[in-house]
Design an enzyme around this catalytic site. Sequence first.
Site, PDB file in Angstrom:
ATOM      1  N   GLN A 123       0.822  -1.220   0.000  1.00  0.00           N
ATOM      2  CA  GLN A 123       0.000   0.000   0.000  1.00  0.00           C
ATOM      3  C   GLN A 123       0.851   1.263   0.000  1.00  0.00           C
ATOM      4  OE1 GLN A 123      -3.063   0.436   3.006  1.00  0.00           O
ATOM      5  NE2 GLN A 123      -3.990  -1.508   2.460  1.00  0.00           N
TER       6      GLN A 123
ATOM      7  N   HIS B 223     -11.159   5.326   8.530  1.00  0.00           N
ATOM      8  CA  HIS B 223      -9.932   5.171   7.735  1.00  0.00           C
ATOM      9  C   HIS B 223      -9.997   6.029   6.468  1.00  0.00           C
ATOM     10  CE1 HIS B 223      -8.426   1.330   9.694  1.00  0.00           C
ATOM     11  NE2 HIS B 223      -7.321   2.010   9.463  1.00  0.00           N
TER      12      HIS B 223
ATOM     13  N   PRO C  72      -5.327  -6.364   4.839  1.00  0.00           N
ATOM     14  CA  PRO C  72      -5.925  -7.187   3.781  1.00  0.00           C
ATOM     15  C   PRO C  72      -5.117  -8.482   3.613  1.00  0.00           C
ATOM     16  CG  PRO C  72      -5.229  -5.026   2.935  1.00  0.00           C
ATOM     17  CD  PRO C  72      -4.747  -5.119   4.341  1.00  0.00           C
TER      18      PRO C  72
ATOM     19  N   PHE D 294     -13.196  -1.864   2.826  1.00  0.00           N
ATOM     20  CA  PHE D 294     -11.729  -1.912   2.844  1.00  0.00           C
ATOM     21  C   PHE D 294     -11.142  -1.245   1.615  1.00  0.00           C
ATOM     22  CE2 PHE D 294     -13.658  -5.584   4.820  1.00  0.00           C
ATOM     23  CZ  PHE D 294     -13.313  -5.309   6.133  1.00  0.00           C
ATOM     24  N   LEU D 295     -11.800  -1.469   0.470  1.00  0.00           N
ATOM     25  CA  LEU D 295     -11.316  -0.842  -0.757  1.00  0.00           C
ATOM     26  C   LEU D 295     -11.532   0.663  -0.671  1.00  0.00           C
ATOM     27  CD1 LEU D 295     -10.038  -1.746  -3.353  1.00  0.00           C
ATOM     28  CD2 LEU D 295     -12.275  -1.725  -4.422  1.00  0.00           C
TER      29      LEU D 295
END
Length: 366
Positions: free
Chosen positions: A106, A321, A133, A295-296
């Site tokens: 990331q 987040h 992830p 999450f994406l």
Amino acid sequence: MKMDSTVVEIDGSVMEGGGQILRVSAALSCITGSSIQITKIRAGRSTPGLRPQHLSGLQLVSDLCSGSLQGASIGSTDISLTPGKIQSGNHTADTQTAGSVCLLLQVALPCALYADAASQLCLRGGTNAEMAPQIDYTIKVFKPILEKFGIHFGCDIRMRGFYPKGGGEVRVTVNPVKELQPVTMMERGNITKIHGRAFVAGVLPFKLAKDMSAAAVRTIRKEIKELYINIQPLQEKDKACGNGNGIIIIAESSTGCLFAGSALGKKGVYADKVGIEAAEMLLRNIRHNGCVDEFLQDQLIIFMALAKGTSRIRTGAVTLHTQTAIHIAEQLTEAKFTITKCEDELSSNVTYVIECQGSGAANPNL
């Protein structure tokens, strides 16, 4: 790309206050050429300051942008990064723990996009780790959606690594871009396919994989009756370091949206429970009728901020987040984000549209 003499100060304790602030700000520092100073890193956590995976991520970015990194040691709560020119070629990062290789990716991936040629990243640590992830998510969900921005990378799992040992290794090849395309994901369409993998590795019995898979299928069936659900039980043989078990389930929609639910086994937790947890996470991410899962959502913010043009993504509730990533992206780039609530006629659930006028960061090295 401007080389500023001014240093952008970032408060590492704001909002979500975790490692994500480090990842987004370090990557954007590297790409924009702005020096950053991050203070109060992970201030509210039970173990404040840098953990091994944060440290290896920062060192990787510094290495990628021939930067100078100050204050980077385990437990440090203040660091500064002065970026130089982004370097293609081979870069290695090793958390030496079960720290997540996906979190290393990331932070490194956005930087490598702005190099003058392809980069090879060798990332070592946990491939299927808690609080991050799973590598399968990175390959099956993150990667295809990133292709919409014009991003192409290859990801080869050499070895899987699990908590507490780690020992996993992933090789990633990233191709540079001239600039990123904006992305619009506003229509979800219908869910057309649900598939996944339930795995055991090391000394754990294969029955656990079958139990996780069966429990997940049963749970999804209660809500989604008409689809064939294929969750393959697998025994990871030679490509795994240590013992672990887990499951990831992916849903695809008719318009190419992807959603996932996943869970990892822990000592003393029944396999059924692991399967049910992943299934419930997937169902929760399908119910809101948005186009990305929770999450994406936050992982796309940095790419929306860098793209040239306006991106629009429909999503469920906006996570902390995501709000944190937006806050950092607006501090370090010219991108402007707006979040609008939509009353959706198709479902009782509220969806939101995250819109971003991207900063249009061009690659000066290509």
